[in-house]
Design a protein around this motif. Structure first.
Motif, PDB file in Angstrom:
ATOM      1  N   SER A  30     -44.694 -80.446  -7.594  1.00 21.96           N
ATOM      2  CA  SER A  30     -45.677 -81.410  -7.088  1.00 21.96           C
ATOM      3  C   SER A  30     -45.635 -82.715  -7.877  1.00 21.96           C
ATOM      4  N   VAL A  31     -44.425 -83.061  -8.327  1.00 19.40           N
ATOM      5  CA  VAL A  31     -44.259 -84.321  -9.047  1.00 19.40           C
ATOM      6  C   VAL A  31     -44.676 -85.464  -8.132  1.00 19.40           C
ATOM      7  N   LYS A  32     -45.443 -86.380  -8.680  1.00 15.25           N
ATOM      8  CA  LYS A  32     -45.959 -87.496  -7.893  1.00 15.25           C
ATOM      9  C   LYS A  32     -44.821 -88.377  -7.376  1.00 15.25           C
ATOM     10  N   LYS A  33     -44.876 -88.690  -6.088  1.00 20.39           N
ATOM     11  CA  LYS A  33     -43.870 -89.582  -5.519  1.00 20.39           C
ATOM     12  C   LYS A  33     -43.969 -90.959  -6.169  1.00 20.39           C
ATOM     13  N   LYS A  34     -42.822 -91.579  -6.335  1.00 20.71           N
ATOM     14  CA  LYS A  34     -42.759 -92.926  -6.888  1.00 20.71           C
ATOM     15  C   LYS A  34     -42.019 -93.827  -5.902  1.00 20.71           C
ATOM     16  N   LEU A  35     -42.290 -95.111  -6.013  1.00 20.09           N
ATOM     17  CA  LEU A  35     -41.623 -96.093  -5.162  1.00 20.09           C
ATOM     18  C   LEU A  35     -40.924 -97.109  -6.048  1.00 20.09           C
ATOM     19  N   PHE A  36     -39.639 -97.333  -5.795  1.00 17.52           N
ATOM     20  CA  PHE A  36     -38.861 -98.326  -6.529  1.00 17.52           C
ATOM     21  C   PHE A  36     -38.425 -99.405  -5.533  1.00 17.52           C
ATOM     22  N   VAL A  37     -38.788-100.651  -5.841  1.00 19.39           N
ATOM     23  CA  VAL A  37     -38.634-101.740  -4.877  1.00 19.39           C
ATOM     24  C   VAL A  37     -37.631-102.775  -5.370  1.00 19.39           C
ATOM     25  N   PHE A  38     -36.735-103.185  -4.460  1.00 19.00           N
ATOM     26  CA  PHE A  38     -35.720-104.197  -4.763  1.00 19.00           C
ATOM     27  C   PHE A  38     -35.700-105.217  -3.627  1.00 19.00           C
ATOM     28  N   GLY A  39     -35.481-106.485  -3.970  1.00 16.31           N
ATOM     29  CA  GLY A  39     -35.372-107.466  -2.910  1.00 16.31           C
ATOM     30  C   GLY A  39     -35.966-108.817  -3.215  1.00 16.31           C
ATOM     31  N   ASP A  40     -36.600-109.418  -2.193  1.00 17.79           N
ATOM     32  CA  ASP A  40     -37.040-110.811  -2.259  1.00 17.79           C
ATOM     33  C   ASP A  40     -38.555-110.941  -2.198  1.00 17.79           C
ATOM     34  N   SER A  41     -39.027-112.128  -1.810  1.00 22.04           N
ATOM     35  CA  SER A  41     -40.471-112.416  -1.833  1.00 22.04           C
ATOM     36  C   SER A  41     -41.279-111.585  -0.851  1.00 22.04           C
ATOM     37  N   TYR A  42     -40.627-110.999   0.139  1.00 17.11           N
ATOM     38  CA  TYR A  42     -41.365-110.173   1.102  1.00 17.11           C
ATOM     39  C   TYR A  42     -41.876-108.883   0.460  1.00 17.11           C
ATOM     40  N   VAL A  43     -41.286-108.520  -0.682  1.00 17.17           N
ATOM     41  CA  VAL A  43     -41.715-107.284  -1.361  1.00 17.17           C
ATOM     42  C   VAL A  43     -42.061-107.501  -2.839  1.00 17.17           C
ATOM     43  N   ASP A  44     -41.924-108.725  -3.324  1.00 17.97           N
ATOM     44  CA  ASP A  44     -42.235-109.064  -4.725  1.00 17.97           C
ATOM     45  C   ASP A  44     -43.751-109.038  -4.950  1.00 17.97           C
ATOM     46  N   THR A  45     -44.189-108.351  -5.995  1.00 20.42           N
ATOM     47  CA  THR A  45     -45.629-108.286  -6.304  1.00 20.42           C
ATOM     48  C   THR A  45     -45.970-108.939  -7.642  1.00 20.42           C
ATOM     49  N   GLY A  46     -45.062-109.801  -8.152  1.00 18.63           N
ATOM     50  CA  GLY A  46     -45.411-110.522  -9.365  1.00 18.63           C
ATOM     51  C   GLY A  46     -44.308-110.702 -10.381  1.00 18.63           C
ATOM     52  N   ASN A  47     -43.054-110.725  -9.932  1.00 18.12           N
ATOM     53  CA  ASN A  47     -41.933-110.895 -10.865  1.00 18.12           C
ATOM     54  C   ASN A  47     -41.458-112.333 -11.019  1.00 18.12           C
ATOM     55  N   PHE A  48     -41.791-113.204 -10.050  1.00 18.08           N
ATOM     56  CA  PHE A  48     -41.345-114.593 -10.116  1.00 18.08           C
ATOM     57  C   PHE A  48     -42.407-115.403 -10.856  1.00 18.08           C
ATOM     58  N   LEU A  49     -42.310-115.377 -12.170  1.00 14.40           N
ATOM     59  CA  LEU A  49     -43.284-116.066 -13.015  1.00 14.40           C
ATOM     60  C   LEU A  49     -43.148-117.580 -12.834  1.00 14.40           C
ATOM     61  N   ASN A  50     -44.235-118.307 -12.999  1.00 12.74           N
ATOM     62  CA  ASN A  50     -44.280-119.764 -12.859  1.00 12.74           C
ATOM     63  C   ASN A  50     -43.880-120.238 -11.454  1.00 12.74           C
ATOM     64  N   SER A  51     -44.113-119.408 -10.467  1.00  9.80           N
ATOM     65  CA  SER A  51     -43.824-119.775  -9.084  1.00  9.80           C
ATOM     66  C   SER A  51     -45.115-120.164  -8.369  1.00  9.80           C
ATOM     67  N   PRO A  52     -45.024-120.749  -7.174  1.00  9.80           N
ATOM     68  CA  PRO A  52     -46.241-121.076  -6.406  1.00  9.80           C
ATOM     69  C   PRO A  52     -47.125-119.863  -6.152  1.00  9.80           C
ATOM     70  N   ALA A  53     -46.516-118.664  -6.161  1.00 11.70           N
ATOM     71  CA  ALA A  53     -47.283-117.447  -5.888  1.00 11.70           C
ATOM     72  C   ALA A  53     -48.321-117.157  -6.967  1.00 11.70           C
ATOM     73  N   PHE A  54     -48.215-117.841  -8.099  1.00  7.49           N
ATOM     74  CA  PHE A  54     -49.206-117.673  -9.176  1.00  7.49           C
ATOM     75  C   PHE A  54     -50.206-118.836  -9.186  1.00  7.49           C
ATOM     76  N   LYS A  55     -50.249-119.578  -8.080  1.00  5.76           N
ATOM     77  CA  LYS A  55     -51.173-120.706  -7.985  1.00  5.76           C
ATOM     78  C   LYS A  55     -52.034-120.556  -6.731  1.00  5.76           C
ATOM     79  N   PRO A  56     -53.261-121.129  -6.739  1.00  4.26           N
ATOM     80  CA  PRO A  56     -54.084-121.115  -5.521  1.00  4.26           C
ATOM     81  C   PRO A  56     -53.356-121.874  -4.412  1.00  4.26           C
ATOM     82  N   PRO A  57     -53.541-121.483  -3.158  1.00  2.00           N
ATOM     83  CA  PRO A  57     -54.483-120.477  -2.645  1.00  2.00           C
ATOM     84  C   PRO A  57     -53.861-119.096  -2.457  1.00  2.00           C
ATOM     85  N   TYR A  58     -52.659-118.873  -3.016  1.00  2.00           N
ATOM     86  CA  TYR A  58     -52.043-117.550  -2.909  1.00  2.00           C
ATOM     87  C   TYR A  58     -52.965-116.516  -3.554  1.00  2.00           C
ATOM     88  N   GLY A  59     -53.103-115.375  -2.886  1.00  2.00           N
ATOM     89  CA  GLY A  59     -53.961-114.314  -3.404  1.00  2.00           C
ATOM     90  C   GLY A  59     -55.420-114.444  -3.031  1.00  2.00           C
TER      91      GLY A  59
END
Length: 351
Positions: A30-59
Motif C-alpha cells: 500500500s505504498v503511496k502513489k507518487k507523481l513525477f512531472v516533466f515538461g513546460d509551463s502547462y505543468v510547472d508549479t514553481g520551478n521558473f524562479l524570477n518569472s512572471p508566474a511569481f508576480k501578480p496577478p498570477y495565482g
C-alpha cells in the motif's frame, strides 16, 4: 517449568516475527502513489524562479497570491495529482529543500516554464536535463525502487519547441521533419523514465495551438488558426504511433500498457467549441478564445511600468475564462480539460 516458559517465549517470538512479516507485506503493498512531472509551463508549479508566474496577478484564484504557476490558479499537473492520482500536488524541484517529508512523499515536479523537449531557453532545463535531476535524486535514495513501481510519471512538452523553431527559421517548410525529430526525442525520454523504474507514464498530446489567444487574435478571437491546429494534429498523430510502438516493446509487471497519451487536443477543442456555441446564443458570456489577463499600453499580463503602474487588465470573471493569458489556460480551462480526460486516464492506467 523453566523449559515450558522458554518454549512459550520462543513460540511468542515466532508469532511476532510472522505478524511482522505479514505487516511488512501489507505495508509494502500500500505504498503511496507518487507523481513525477516533466515538461513546460502547462505543468510547472514553481520551478521558473524570477518569472512572471511569481508576480501578480498570477495565482489570484489559487492560492490567492503568485506561486510560480503560469495561471490564475491550478494547472494541469495539479488536477492530474488531485483528481486522477488522488494525491496532493508534488512539490516543485526548486522548492524541495524547504518542503517537509510529507510533501516529498507525493513525488516531485521537475517541469520548467518556457522549456521544451530540446533546448528552447538559454538557461532553462529541457526535458533531458529534468530527467537528469530526477535520476540524481534516485541515486541519492530520495526515492526508492518501490516508490517508482507504484508511481506515475507525466511528461508534457513540445509547444515551446515549435515556437522556438519558427522564430529561428522563419519557415514552415521544414516543420514535418522537425516534428519527427521532436517525437523521436520524446520517445527516448519516455523510455529513459521507464528504465529508471517508473511503470506508468502519461504523455500529453499538443493542445490545439491555433486556438491560443496569441494566434486567434488575427480573427479578433472568433476562430482558431487552422494551419497551427494542423501542425498540432500532425505532431500528435506521430506521437500516437510512437507510443503504440513503445507499448508493443514494453509491458508492465501487471500486463497493462506502460505508456498512455492524454488527449489535450480534443479535450480543449471540444470545450472551446461547446462554449463558442453558448457564447453565440448569449454574448454576455465570455468568448472562450479571449484571454482573461491582457496587456495594455505595450505591456503584457503581469508587467508594470517604471512607476509600478500595471500594464495589464484582468477580466471580471476569471472563473468563466478558458485562457488566462495569451498562451496559458486558466484554472477553469484546466479543470474542464482534466475532467474530460478523467475517464480515459483511469481506464488506461487501471487506477
Amino acid at each position: 517449568m523453566a523449559k515450558q516458559t522458554h518454549d512459550l517465549s520462543l513460540l511468542s517470538l515466532l508469532v511476532f516475527l510472522n505478524l511482522f512479516a505479514i505487516f511488512t507485506v501489507i505495508e509494502g503493498s500500500s505504498v503511496k502513489k507518487k507523481l513525477f512531472v516533466f515538461g513546460d509551463s502547462y505543468v510547472d508549479t514553481g520551478n521558473f524562479l524570477n518569472s512572471p508566474a511569481f508576480k501578480p496577478p498570477y495565482g489570484d484564484t489559487f492560492p490567492g497570491a503568485p506561486a510560480g504557476r503560469f495561471c490564475d490558479g491550478r494547472v494541469l499537473s495539479d488536477y492530474i495529482a488531485a483528481s486522477l492520482v488522488k494525491i496532493e500536488s508534488p512539490v516543485a524541484y526548486e522548492q524541495r529543500k524547504s518542503a517537509n517529508q510529507s510533501v516529498i512523499e507525493n513525488g516531485m515536479n521537475f517541469a520548467h516554464g518556457g522549456t521544451g523537449v530540446f533546448q528552447t531557453m538559454v538557461d532553462g532545463p529541457n526535458v533531458t536535463t529534468q530527467i537528469d535531476k530526477f535520476q540524481q535524486l534516485l541515486q541519492q535514495n530520495v526515492f526508492t525502487k518501490q516508490d517508482l513501481q507504484s508511481s506515475i510519471a507525466l511528461l508534457n512538452a513540445a509547444s515551446n519547441d515549435f515556437s522556438t523553431f519558427l522564430l529561428k527559421n522563419g519557415s514552415t517548410s521544414d516543420l514535418p521533419a522537425f516534428a519527427e525529430s521532436l517525437v523521436n526525442q520524446i520517445s527516448v525520454d519516455l523510455e529513459r523514465i521507464h528504465r529508471l523504474g517508473v511503470n506508468k507514464i502519461a504523455v500529453g498530446l499538443v493542445a490545439p495551438l491555433g486556438c491560443l489567444p496569441l494566434l486567434s487574435v488575427s480573427s479578433s478571437h472568433q476562430n482558431c488558426s487552422d494551419e497551427a491546429n494542423k501542425l498540432a494534429n500532425y505532431h500528435n498523430n506521430l506521437l500516437l504511433k510512437k507510443v503504440k510502438d513503445l507499448n508493443n516493446n514494453s509491458q508492465s509487471s501487471s500486463g497493462d500498457p506502460v505508456f498512455i497519451t492524454l488527449d489535450l487536443y480534443n479535450a480543449f477543442l471540444n470545450t472551446i467549441t461547446t462554449l463558442q456555441k453558448q457564447h453565440a446564443e448569449n454574448p454576455r458570456m465570455m468568448n472562450p478564445l479571449e484571454p482573461c489577463c491582457v496587456g495594455v499600453n505595450g505591456g503584457e499580463c503581469g508587467s508594470v511600468d517604471k512607476k509600478g503602474e500595471k500594464q495589464y487588465k484582468v477580466c471580471e470573471k476569471a472563473e468563466e475564462s478558458i485562457f488566462w493569458d495569451n498562451v496559458h489556460p486558466s484554472q477553469n480551462g484546466w479543470l474542464a480539460v482534466s475532467t474530460a480526460l478523467q475517464s480515459s486516464f483511469q481506464q488506461q492506467l487501471s487506477i
